[in-house]
Design a protein around this motif. Sequence first.
Motif, short mmCIF file in Angstrom:
data_model
loop_
_atom_site.label_atom_id
_atom_site.label_comp_id
_atom_site.label_asym_id
_atom_site.label_seq_id
_atom_site.Cartn_x
_atom_site.Cartn_y
_atom_site.Cartn_z
N ASP A 57 -69.98 24.69 35.61
CA ASP A 57 -71.00 24.36 34.61
C ASP A 57 -70.52 23.24 33.69
OD1 ASP A 57 -72.74 26.23 35.62
OD2 ASP A 57 -72.33 27.73 34.07
N VAL A 58 -69.24 23.25 33.33
CA VAL A 58 -68.69 22.19 32.49
C VAL A 58 -68.75 20.85 33.23
CG1 VAL A 58 -66.59 21.31 31.37
CG2 VAL A 58 -67.24 23.72 31.11
N ARG A 59 -68.38 20.85 34.48
CA ARG A 59 -68.43 19.61 35.28
C ARG A 59 -69.86 19.08 35.36
NH1 ARG A 59 -63.67 18.62 37.60
NH2 ARG A 59 -62.18 20.32 37.74
N GLN A 60 -70.81 19.98 35.57
CA GLN A 60 -72.21 19.56 35.64
C GLN A 60 -72.69 19.05 34.29
OE1 GLN A 60 -74.84 22.55 37.19
NE2 GLN A 60 -76.68 21.33 36.82
N TRP A 61 -72.31 19.70 33.20
CA TRP A 61 -72.69 19.27 31.85
C TRP A 61 -72.15 17.88 31.55
CZ3 TRP A 61 -69.35 18.46 27.64
CH2 TRP A 61 -69.99 18.19 26.43
N VAL A 62 -70.90 17.62 31.90
CA VAL A 62 -70.33 16.28 31.68
C VAL A 62 -71.15 15.25 32.43
CG1 VAL A 62 -68.33 14.79 32.14
CG2 VAL A 62 -67.98 17.06 31.13
N ARG A 63 -71.43 15.51 33.69
CA ARG A 63 -72.14 14.56 34.54
C ARG A 63 -73.61 14.38 34.14
NH1 ARG A 63 -71.86 17.22 39.09
NH2 ARG A 63 -73.97 18.02 38.85
N ASP A 64 -74.29 15.50 33.84
CA ASP A 64 -75.74 15.45 33.66
C ASP A 64 -76.21 15.37 32.21
OD1 ASP A 64 -75.82 15.70 36.41
OD2 ASP A 64 -76.33 17.83 36.38
N LEU A 117 -70.74 6.89 34.69
CA LEU A 117 -71.00 8.08 35.49
C LEU A 117 -69.84 8.37 36.45
CD1 LEU A 117 -72.98 10.34 35.82
CD2 LEU A 117 -74.20 8.98 37.51
N GLU A 118 -69.21 7.33 36.97
CA GLU A 118 -68.11 7.55 37.90
C GLU A 118 -66.86 8.14 37.21
OE1 GLU A 118 -68.29 2.96 37.34
OE2 GLU A 118 -69.74 4.56 37.69
N ASP A 119 -66.86 8.19 35.88
CA ASP A 119 -65.77 8.83 35.13
C ASP A 119 -65.98 10.34 34.97
OD1 ASP A 119 -64.39 6.37 34.52
OD2 ASP A 119 -65.89 5.99 32.95
N ALA A 120 -67.12 10.84 35.37
CA ALA A 120 -67.48 12.24 35.09
C ALA A 120 -66.44 13.23 35.61
CB ALA A 120 -68.86 12.57 35.67
N THR A 121 -65.96 13.06 36.82
CA THR A 121 -64.99 14.00 37.38
C THR A 121 -63.70 13.97 36.58
OG1 THR A 121 -65.96 13.84 39.58
CG2 THR A 121 -63.68 14.60 39.45
N ASP A 122 -63.20 12.77 36.27
CA ASP A 122 -61.96 12.65 35.50
C ASP A 122 -62.10 13.23 34.10
OD1 ASP A 122 -60.71 11.38 37.64
OD2 ASP A 122 -61.07 9.36 36.86
N ILE A 123 -63.23 12.98 33.45
CA ILE A 123 -63.45 13.50 32.10
C ILE A 123 -63.52 15.03 32.13
CG2 ILE A 123 -65.16 13.67 30.24
CD1 ILE A 123 -65.73 10.65 30.77
N ALA A 124 -64.28 15.58 33.05
CA ALA A 124 -64.40 17.04 33.14
C ALA A 124 -63.05 17.68 33.47
CB ALA A 124 -65.45 17.42 34.18
#
Length: 149
Positions: free
Chosen positions: A37-44, A8-15
């Motif tokens: 929305d893309v950032r939220q989709w990656v995270r959630d 989960l802590e990779d979400a920002t870097d991946i997005a």
Amino acid sequence: MSIRTARLEDATDIATLLLATRKACMPYAPLAHSDQDVRQWVRDVLLPSGGVNVLRDGDHVLGFVATRSQPGEAWIDQLYVHAGQLRRGVGSRLLLHVLAHLPGPICLYCFQANRGARAFYERHGFEAVAFSDGSTNEERCPDVLYVLP
């Protein structure tokens, strides 16, 4: 460089990588969703669904791949490499990593206009089996279905 299961802590870097790569390498396929929305989709959605691996070099995510399996086939849903790392083996390392763990056949979609990605998949043995006008994807861009038997 190392490959590991995404956290989960990779979400920002991946997005951030996904958004930057799409904008730099695929201007013909505008995103169907806002950056937020893309950032939220990656995270959630993407990360909690599992099947996501990242290739990191120290503190930097250089690429990621998202896969899923179902009876009788597996899918590569996302494979993104930082635009500055293209043609340096990052995509090949990620692809070979998942190919070693996925049951066959392995399927994926790629935009027809993405010549670099198409050549990459074909070099790795994927075969183009169907072409569409893009009416079934969010970007409405013509795509191609690849299968690795």
